[in-house]
Each structure stands twice: as structure tokens, then as C-alpha cells.
Write a protein that holds these residues in place. Sequence first.
Motif, PDB file in Angstrom:
ATOM      1  N   GLN A 191     -54.130  -2.631 -27.690  1.00 12.97           N
ATOM      2  CA  GLN A 191     -54.066  -1.502 -28.617  1.00 12.97           C
ATOM      3  C   GLN A 191     -52.723  -1.558 -29.340  1.00 12.97           C
ATOM      4  OE1 GLN A 191     -56.676   0.624 -29.044  1.00 12.97           O
ATOM      5  NE2 GLN A 191     -57.771  -0.646 -27.550  1.00 12.97           N
ATOM      6  N   ASP A 192     -52.728  -1.154 -30.605  1.00 16.55           N
ATOM      7  CA  ASP A 192     -51.478  -1.131 -31.359  1.00 16.55           C
ATOM      8  C   ASP A 192     -50.460  -0.251 -30.652  1.00 16.55           C
ATOM      9  OD1 ASP A 192     -52.464  -2.788 -33.280  1.00 16.55           O
ATOM     10  OD2 ASP A 192     -53.123  -1.177 -34.619  1.00 16.55           O
ATOM     11  N   GLY A 193     -49.219  -0.727 -30.625  1.00 16.60           N
ATOM     12  CA  GLY A 193     -48.149   0.060 -30.019  1.00 16.60           C
ATOM     13  C   GLY A 193     -47.958  -0.206 -28.545  1.00 16.60           C
ATOM     14  N   GLN A 194     -48.940  -0.789 -27.872  1.00 11.95           N
ATOM     15  CA  GLN A 194     -48.791  -1.099 -26.458  1.00 11.95           C
ATOM     16  C   GLN A 194     -48.025  -2.422 -26.291  1.00 11.95           C
ATOM     17  OE1 GLN A 194     -52.678  -1.279 -24.730  1.00 11.95           O
ATOM     18  NE2 GLN A 194     -52.791   0.913 -24.356  1.00 11.95           N
ATOM     19  N   GLU A 195     -47.522  -2.646 -25.086  1.00  8.55           N
ATOM     20  CA  GLU A 195     -46.940  -3.933 -24.766  1.00  8.55           C
ATOM     21  C   GLU A 195     -47.997  -5.009 -24.956  1.00  8.55           C
ATOM     22  OE1 GLU A 195     -44.561  -6.044 -21.054  1.00  8.55           O
ATOM     23  OE2 GLU A 195     -46.156  -4.584 -20.630  1.00  8.55           O
ATOM     24  N   ARG A 196     -47.584  -6.126 -25.500  1.00  9.69           N
ATOM     25  CA  ARG A 196     -48.531  -7.206 -25.734  1.00  9.69           C
ATOM     26  C   ARG A 196     -49.158  -7.644 -24.420  1.00  9.69           C
ATOM     27  NH1 ARG A 196     -50.919  -6.918 -29.392  1.00  9.69           N
ATOM     28  NH2 ARG A 196     -49.976  -4.886 -29.637  1.00  9.69           N
ATOM     29  N   PRO A 197     -50.480  -7.727 -24.327  1.00 12.46           N
ATOM     30  CA  PRO A 197     -51.114  -8.272 -23.117  1.00 12.46           C
ATOM     31  C   PRO A 197     -50.610  -9.686 -22.858  1.00 12.46           C
ATOM     32  CG  PRO A 197     -52.730  -7.210 -24.519  1.00 12.46           C
ATOM     33  CD  PRO A 197     -51.479  -7.280 -25.320  1.00 12.46           C
ATOM     34  N   HIS A 198     -50.390 -10.014 -21.593  1.00 13.03           N
ATOM     35  CA  HIS A 198     -49.809 -11.320 -21.302  1.00 13.03           C
ATOM     36  C   HIS A 198     -50.206 -11.804 -19.913  1.00 13.03           C
ATOM     37  CE1 HIS A 198     -46.806  -8.297 -19.942  1.00 13.03           C
ATOM     38  NE2 HIS A 198     -46.727  -9.105 -18.881  1.00 13.03           N
ATOM     39  N   LEU A 199     -49.985 -13.093 -19.725  1.00 13.15           N
ATOM     40  CA  LEU A 199     -50.187 -13.761 -18.447  1.00 13.15           C
ATOM     41  C   LEU A 199     -48.895 -14.472 -18.101  1.00 13.15           C
ATOM     42  CD1 LEU A 199     -51.979 -15.011 -16.137  1.00 13.15           C
ATOM     43  CD2 LEU A 199     -52.498 -16.860 -17.762  1.00 13.15           C
TER      44      LEU A 199
END
Length: 884
Positions: free
Chosen positions: A868-876
Motif C-alpha cells: 500500500q502507498d505510504g507503507q514500508e516497502r515489502p521485502h525479503l
Amino acid sequence: MRHLLLQSHPFSSFLVRLSGLGQQRFSLALSLLSFLLVGQLQAQEVPPTGKNVYADAAGVLRWEGSRQEVALFGVNYTAPFAYSYRAHQKLGVKLEQAIDQDVYHLARLGVNAFRVHVWDVEITDTLGNLLENEHLRLLDYLIQRLKERQIKIVLTPIAYWGNGYPEPDTAMTGFSSIYPKGKAYNTPRAVAAQENYLKQFLNHRNKYTGQLNREDPDIIAYEVCNEPHYRQPESEVTTFVQRMVQAMRATGYRKPIFYNIAESPVVSNAILSSPVDGFTFQWYPSGLVNGHTLRGNPLPFVDQYPIPYQQDPRFTKKPRLVYEFESGDILQPVMYPAMARSFRAAGFQWATQFAYDPMALAYANTEYQTHYLNLAYTPAKAISLLIAGKVFRQVKRGQQFPAYPADTVFADFRVSYRNGLSELNSPEEFYYTNTTATKPRKAAALRHVAGTGSSSVATYEGTGAYFIDRVAPGVWRLEVMPDANSVRDPFATTSLRQPVTRIDWNTQPLRLNLPGLGLDYTARGINHNNTFQAVATNGLVRVQPGVYLLAARGKATSAYAAQTAFGSIKLGEFVAPAASEQPLQVVHTPQVQVAAGRPASIRATVLGASPTDSVLLIAQHFYGQTRKLPMRRPTLTTAEATVPTELLYSGLLRYWIVVQHNGRNTTFPGSFAGSPRDWDYAPKEHWETPIVAASAPLPLFRASQDQQQVEAGGISGGGWADYVTTGAGQLALRLLQAPPTGATTPASPAAPIAFLRAYFGDRLATRASDTNNFKELVIRGRRSAGAGSVQLVITTTDATAYVAAVELGPEVQEIRVPLAAFKLGAQVLLPRAYPGFLPLSFRAPGPVALPIAQAEVLQVLLSSGAAQDGQERPHLDIESISLQ
């Protein structure tokens, strides 16, 4: 076959009359006649002189007069311009001499096509007026030299590039210095400047040939501009292309005009509907600028070249060219022949590699870090280009082939990843890029041999390329290049101060077994200053780099001199770089692990040592016993020794290599005087390798240590990679999802957005006896909220892929994935190929169960999540991955 040629040749009656002469005169006449015939046979592959090309109604390029199809294969080469021009000046190398030398090598490699995007920024002013300067003069000179070698030319007059790379741009005068690509096509002043420039460039009269560029039959076509960047609306593109074509036609130019359709697919409709005569493409199947050598089986990358416009009649009725291609960051000599085959299957009639390294710069590979090709410095890869040219000219346009690996043997050709080998084996030609067990198809008919390594025809211990060509029955021309050995990764950051390949003029043994030559042949040096003369013993001579005339016992060779023409070269021509001004070197990379309780082999490349020098291995179990072991020297430049089991109990193996010359010791790593066994040897440098038990894990990826050995990043703009520390302070690779922009779209909804690719074949080889002990893959990492699914892919040496899913939580944890969970599937072709329409994945047949002993590459693939915009970028985040 030879007697049939003689019967059909107009000189046959002359030969019959000569048969009444004495035997010696008859033999000499026969030799001269055979030499003429060889020249005629070679010329059949050479493009016709003075003939233009045209596109027929079916969209096929043909030669005027004969109406034969065009099939031309070669390179880009940039010495007159930009960085190459400046670097030659910096090194004090005369550009004309450099061009002469490089063009000779191109001719030696069978190149018959040359293309370059002309740096307009260096030969124009801002209004598009052509400047009569050194860059333009050197281009004229290069064109003249190419014409002399019967190499055809396609020019791209507008490059749009600055002239700096890899340095900053220098003072530039042309319109491209003020109008970037994105504005050059829809800014009125920029368009007018380009029209003006094209007219003047085509009407430029070459200072050396006296011909106008537009009239020169050896400049067979033009591509308007290099890799243009367009956006909607298409109408602006349509107008621009029309005006460029009109400007060129207004000069009286009537030959084909090509245009790039691969670079800006968003406006492809405008290009397809334009008045151009054909379309151009490029191919970088392994991406570019990975920063290190790519390892693993690269052949799936080049299995096919599907074109998205194949069903569009606007496309199918026009010819197509490949203006640039390269196997970026790959030295393996297997890619070019496979690419040439795929190009022909896709209907291409021209393909030119980007870019051939000038010999004066190739020692450092500074011109284009991600490209590396030169006959002297990358001999095996250069021979693969020679073979690829044969593929391109012999495979029929549009001919289809089965998928890899079924396509590794086709017509007279073979490509083997396992053997590092490309091969041509026809009745008259035998070329190979590595030592081969293949026998010539018809030894008695053999006329041309070229290779690196050894074969049943030539046993050679040197590392350079060699060429062996029959001049007449019992008379052969031998050309031997100096030894070339890698001393640094050529695809890492480069500098003119840092050689990546070393040249040595060594005397090396060469044993020949050629038809009609015998085993006691004479060898006579014929290149400049080569006074060598010898008689072979059991087929063996010891030669330095140079050109030699070989003759069977009793064969007269006085008719052949250095200046005697031989195809597009002269018999005595020879070009090679001087020996590198570098001291004694030992090149070695320690293994990641060795197995406890088993002997371990240590191998190294030793450069600059004489045949009488001794090489020793000093091996020590850390603070334990030390052994001094003599190293065997299978060749002049290689050394090997076996560490005995008494040193190989669990712990740490430390070792040094000592070269003894005239009673003096030099120790490596570091090139220090003395020996580690001396009481006062102070340097701390050494090599080391952990000694592990059979049950120990095998690391496939360690974020803390392997950053420079792996590939990681985003795919199709969907993500990127970084390195972070976890809460425990451990380094981890982070794969992130990019913010949604709408500017890029993944190749397919199921495509991953980011990846890790790690080659581990060499690590597994050191634990080969332990492979049956490995039962699971263990990954240590975490996956953030919103991140997509994670897949693991293991591929084998035969490119068969096995896939398993893995579930990671938000906290760092170890997840164990049984090897039995990996199922036959597809690998993602990473790093991503360019253009972006090329295949994303590849599936090869193989056994149902993962054969772990043949595994060599690991991929970790992150899919798109619900960001979602504004959230921390999803990551692994990945700390480590191992086999256990």
C-alpha cells in the motif's frame, strides 16, 4: 573432391600440358595452382565487391546481380571516437596503427560486417553542420581499411550519446550535447539539425577512398539513429521518422534505410508504418554491467529470439538486422554460435557484436567493462566468434531448431557448456574453442584449422589461439598468438592502471598431425623479424608467437613470401601485443571448503616462471604441522599439488605458493621475497580454506561474504536489492518491492519482482563425495508484512530446474526445505535479458527427482505482494542459505 575441382577448372588443360614437364617443375606448378584454387574457394564466403544490396518484394536483402541472399556477421568497433580515441592517445598509440592491427584481426576471425553508431556529438556543431576533424578523418581511414579486407559496413549516423563513458563527458560540439534523446525527435531545432547533418554526412567524400558515403557500395545500408527513446503520442514519432528518411533520400541515396524498433515498443506502430526499408534489433541475453563474471549454464538465455511483430505484414515484408549483441559479463566461448543460430532462425541477415576491444586497450578492458572480446586477450571467445560467423552464413534464414539441449549439435556445429566448447567440424574446416576429443570429419580434405587448446590435429600447451591453413598440398601456414591468462575479473571495475589479462611470449611445444605434412616437416618463420627454422621431430616443434610456413619433406616453398596474398590477408602478416610488463605472478582462488580426511588438490596459474623454476606448496594445518610439497607443472603456466590427509583433519588449512628461481624464493600471495619457512619471514598474507566434516553444511549464499559473487536486483522495474543488518547485527540481502508507478509492468502477472542468483557449482565440486549426505536446503531470513510469495529454484549443469516454495515469517528464522520437495519446473532467465520482450523463463527436460550432484545455481524469487502507498516497502531479507 580435389580431382573434380581440377577437372572443372579452366586451368585443367593447362595442368595436363604441364604434366609433360619434369617432376620438380610439375610439383611447383601444381602447388601454385592449388594455391589459386584455395583462394577461389575462400572467396566464395567473401561478399561480392562493388555490389549494392536491395530488399526484394518478400523483404529479403539480396546482392545486386547475383540476387543471392545477404548474410553478414561481425562486430562494432569504436576506435575513431569517444573513450577509445582518448585512451589510445593517453597510451601514446597511433590511431591509424591501432586500426590497421585490429582490422587485420577482424579479417583473421572471418568478420565480414562492421557497424558503429557514429558519435555525432564529436563531428557536428549544434546546427548539425559536419565538422572536418580528426574523428571524421579516422572514420574515413577505418572505412578504407575495412573495404580492403572486404568487410561490409552499416553506419548509424546519429548516436545521441555523450562521448565520456566510462569517463565523464569531454567538451562536445554537436547537437546531441544540447538535445537529449527524449527531446531530439520533437524539438524543431533538434529535428532541423539532424536533417542538416544527415544530408551532409551522406554527401561526405571519404578522404581515402574518394567516394561519397551515400555512393560507397561497401556501406550497404544506414540505420538512422541509435536506440531512440520515444513516448506517446505516436504522431510525433511518425513525423520525425518521415523527415529523417526524406532528408536522406534528398541526397540521392537509394540503398536501404533501417530503423530501431526494439528500443521504444510503446510507439512500435509508428515505426512499423513508417517509410523505412527494414528494422533493427539488439540482444543482451544476460543483462549488462553485473560487476563480475557470470557463471553457470548460459545457453538457455540464447535458445531463441522470438520477435513480437512476426505476424504483422508491415514487419514480415521488410528485412531485419541485429545492430548490437553480446553475452554481457560472460567469457564462456559458447554463446556466439548459439546466438548466431537463433538469429538465423528469427530471419536476421546481419548481426554485429558490440563491441570488439581495440588491442591496445584490451589488456585492461576499460572501453566497455561488461563487454570483452579480442583475439589476443580473449582467444577462446574470439574463436567462438569465428565459428559463429560460419553458423550465421551456413544456417538458412528462418531455419528452425529444437529447444535446448537438443539443439547443441546442428549441421557441422556443436556447442557444449560442460566442455566449454564451441566447434565447427566440416570436411575442410575444423575449429574449436577448447581441448576436444572430436576427430576431423574428413582429415584428408582438411584445409583450415583454428583453435585454443588441443585436438587430434594439434596438441598445444599454450593458451593463445592458433590458425593453420593449407597453402598447397604439403604446405601449410601456421599462425600462433601469444599466451593470454586472466589475472583479474575483467567484468569488475576496470582501469588502465590495472591489467585484467596478461600476455606472455612463451616458447611452447606444438605437435601437428596434418594431412600431407608428415612428421618431419620443416618450419620457417616468415613474419617480420622471425628467423626461426627447424625440422619437426615426430611432428613436434617448439614455437614462439608468429607466422610459420610448414612444408613436408622435399616440398619447395621459395614461391611463398611474406607478401604473398592469401585470401584477405598476406602470408606473413602478424599482429600481437607485446609481452606484458608484469613480474612473476601466481593467480589462485582458494576453495570455500575442503573435505576432512581426504586428499585435496591445490591448483594455480603461474605466470612469468621459466621451465626450470621450481614451484612449491607450503601447507599448514593452522598452528599445526607444516609440509613443503613440490608442485607438478603440467604446462608452463599451471601448477598443482595434493595436500595429504594428515594435514586435513577438521580445522583450517593455510598455505602459500613459493616459486624458486636461481636460488631465490618468491612467496605468494603477495609476491614477497623469501619463504614462509624462513625464521624471519614477516608477511602475514596467506590463503586459507576451512576443513570440514562430511556432515558439515555447504554454504550456497552468505550475505556477509558473497556480495561480489552473486547477482541480485529487481525485475522489469518491480523491485531492487540492498544489504541491511538485522536486529542481531547480521548482514542480510534485502529484496524489496518497488513503489507502484504505473510506468512499468511486469512481464506477466506471475513474474517475480526481485531475485537472488548464486552460483555454487565450484563449491559443490569440492564436496562431491558428500553430496549423498545433503538432504535439505536451509534458508535463514525473514519476510515482511505485505511481501509476496518466495520460490527457490535450483538448476543443474544441464539447465534443468527444480522449484520449491518457502514460507518465512516477520522474524529471522531458519526454514528447512527437504530436497525431495523440489519439483521439476522452470528457471527464470536472470539477470533479465534485453530487449524486454524476450522469454522470461526456460524449462528443460530432466529426471523427476533433483540430482543434487549436478546442481550449480540457486535462485530466490520474490513475487509481488499487496503493498500500500505510504507503507514500508515489502521485502525479503536473507542472511544465508546452505545445503545440509
